[in-house]
Design a protein around this motif. Structure first.
Motif, PDB file in Angstrom:
ATOM      1  N   ARG A   1      21.262  21.143 -19.985  1.00  7.98           N
ATOM      2  CA  ARG A   1      21.764  21.616 -18.682  1.00  7.98           C
ATOM      3  C   ARG A   1      22.540  22.932 -18.763  1.00  7.98           C
ATOM      4  O   ARG A   1      22.336  23.804 -17.919  1.00  7.98           O
ATOM      5  CB  ARG A   1      22.658  20.561 -18.044  1.00  7.98           C
ATOM      6  CG  ARG A   1      21.910  19.469 -17.386  1.00  7.98           C
ATOM      7  CD  ARG A   1      21.667  19.783 -15.943  1.00  7.98           C
ATOM      8  NE  ARG A   1      21.101  18.591 -15.324  1.00  7.98           N
ATOM      9  CZ  ARG A   1      20.682  18.543 -14.110  1.00  7.98           C
ATOM     10  NH1 ARG A   1      20.779  19.600 -13.336  1.00  7.98           N
ATOM     11  NH2 ARG A   1      20.155  17.446 -13.628  1.00  7.98           N
TER      12      ARG A   1
ATOM     13  N   LYS B   1      12.854  22.077 -10.404  1.00 12.00           N
ATOM     14  CA  LYS B   1      13.394  21.803  -9.071  1.00 12.00           C
ATOM     15  C   LYS B   1      13.264  20.324  -8.723  1.00 12.00           C
ATOM     16  O   LYS B   1      14.192  19.734  -8.151  1.00 12.00           O
ATOM     17  CB  LYS B   1      12.668  22.653  -8.035  1.00 12.00           C
ATOM     18  CG  LYS B   1      13.237  22.535  -6.645  1.00 12.00           C
ATOM     19  CD  LYS B   1      12.560  23.479  -5.685  1.00 12.00           C
ATOM     20  CE  LYS B   1      13.204  23.351  -4.305  1.00 12.00           C
ATOM     21  NZ  LYS B   1      12.598  24.261  -3.338  1.00 12.00           N
ATOM     22  N   ALA B   2      12.135  19.704  -9.099  1.00  9.47           N
ATOM     23  CA  ALA B   2      11.902  18.294  -8.769  1.00  9.47           C
ATOM     24  C   ALA B   2      12.826  17.360  -9.539  1.00  9.47           C
ATOM     25  O   ALA B   2      13.349  16.400  -8.983  1.00  9.47           O
ATOM     26  CB  ALA B   2      10.440  17.926  -9.037  1.00  9.47           C
ATOM     27  N   ASP B   3      13.024  17.640 -10.835  1.00 12.22           N
ATOM     28  CA  ASP B   3      13.843  16.739 -11.655  1.00 12.22           C
ATOM     29  C   ASP B   3      14.272  17.466 -12.928  1.00 12.22           C
ATOM     30  O   ASP B   3      13.582  17.397 -13.947  1.00 12.22           O
ATOM     31  CB  ASP B   3      13.061  15.476 -12.005  1.00 12.22           C
ATOM     32  CG  ASP B   3      13.925  14.395 -12.634  1.00 12.22           C
ATOM     33  OD1 ASP B   3      14.990  14.719 -13.209  1.00 12.22           O
ATOM     34  OD2 ASP B   3      13.519  13.223 -12.573  1.00 12.22           O
TER      35      ASP B   3
ATOM     36  N   ALA C   1      16.529  16.890 -15.185  1.00 10.70           N
ATOM     37  CA  ALA C   1      16.730  16.041 -16.373  1.00 10.70           C
ATOM     38  C   ALA C   1      15.397  15.653 -16.996  1.00 10.70           C
ATOM     39  O   ALA C   1      15.251  15.661 -18.218  1.00 10.70           O
ATOM     40  CB  ALA C   1      17.536  14.797 -16.009  1.00 10.70           C
ATOM     41  N   LEU C   2      14.421  15.308 -16.169  1.00 10.46           N
ATOM     42  CA  LEU C   2      13.095  14.949 -16.681  1.00 10.46           C
ATOM     43  C   LEU C   2      12.433  16.146 -17.359  1.00 10.46           C
ATOM     44  O   LEU C   2      11.820  16.015 -18.422  1.00 10.46           O
ATOM     45  CB  LEU C   2      12.211  14.417 -15.551  1.00 10.46           C
ATOM     46  CG  LEU C   2      10.808  13.967 -15.949  1.00 10.46           C
ATOM     47  CD1 LEU C   2      10.870  12.806 -16.941  1.00 10.46           C
ATOM     48  CD2 LEU C   2      10.006  13.577 -14.710  1.00 10.46           C
TER      49      LEU C   2
END
Length: 183
Positions: free
Chosen positions: A8, A40-42, A44-45
């Motif tokens: 992050r 943008k969607a996830d 962390a994934l």
């Protein structure tokens, strides 16, 4: 410059490089937009997908759109206070060999605004240490005949030119050099 695990605190720098037109996969220019959408969607994934030692992720999409099985591997980011580039390692468990569709154990890409600072050379040296820890006794790295900067990086680590070859049609039927570096 140091190698960092994708995380992050570094993600904004990575996104900034994508927004400036840089793409980790030069053979698929659309991959930058795909990565921005995945982040943008996830976020962390997306970050988790960059370290996949068990090859659990989705198949790899080749430049012609075909898909091949994913190999175990991971990516590290070059960082000097801001994002500088990416370097990755992939392997087949229990062997130094790679499937024909895989163009080398290690791939690297420095953002254009950070090139000519020795970052790729330092990143490759650090990644070779990690490759040895994964049990590899040698790695192969491929590059284009006109990519003199990459050839210099490989030579700085004792890379030996093994062959000139033409990639699979799914990879564009391009002429490449294959180097070996013994660990």
């Amino acid at each position: 410059m140091e190698l960092v695990w994708p995380a992050r605190p570094y993600l904004a720098g990575y996104v900034s490089a994508l927004n400036r037109g840089w793409s980790r996969d030069e053979t698929r220019p659309e991959s930058g937009a795909e990565e921005r959408a995945a982040i943008k969607a996830d976020p962390a994934l997306f970050l988790a997908s960059l370290v996949d030692r068990e090859a659990r992720g989705a198949p790899i999409t080749m430049p012609d759109g075909t898909q091949v099985p994913r190999l175990p591997g991971y990516k590290c980011w070059m960082w000097d206070g801001e994002f500088c580039g990416s370097i990755d390692l992939r392997w087949q468990p229990g062997t130094d060999a790679l499937p024909i569709y895989c163009l080398g154990h290690i791939g690297y890409n420095v953002v254009p605004w950070k090139q000519r600072r020795g970052y790729a050379t330092r990143a490759l040296g650090a990644m070779l240490t990690l490759a040895a820890r994964e049990g590899l006794s040698r790695v192969e790295i491929t590059t284009s005949p006109d990519n003199f900067a990459s050839q210099k990086v490989i030579a700085a680590h004792g890379g030996l030119l093994a062959e000139t070859f033409v990639t699979l049609p799914s990879q564009g039927s391009l002429t490449k050099y294959r180097y070996f570096i013994h660990l």
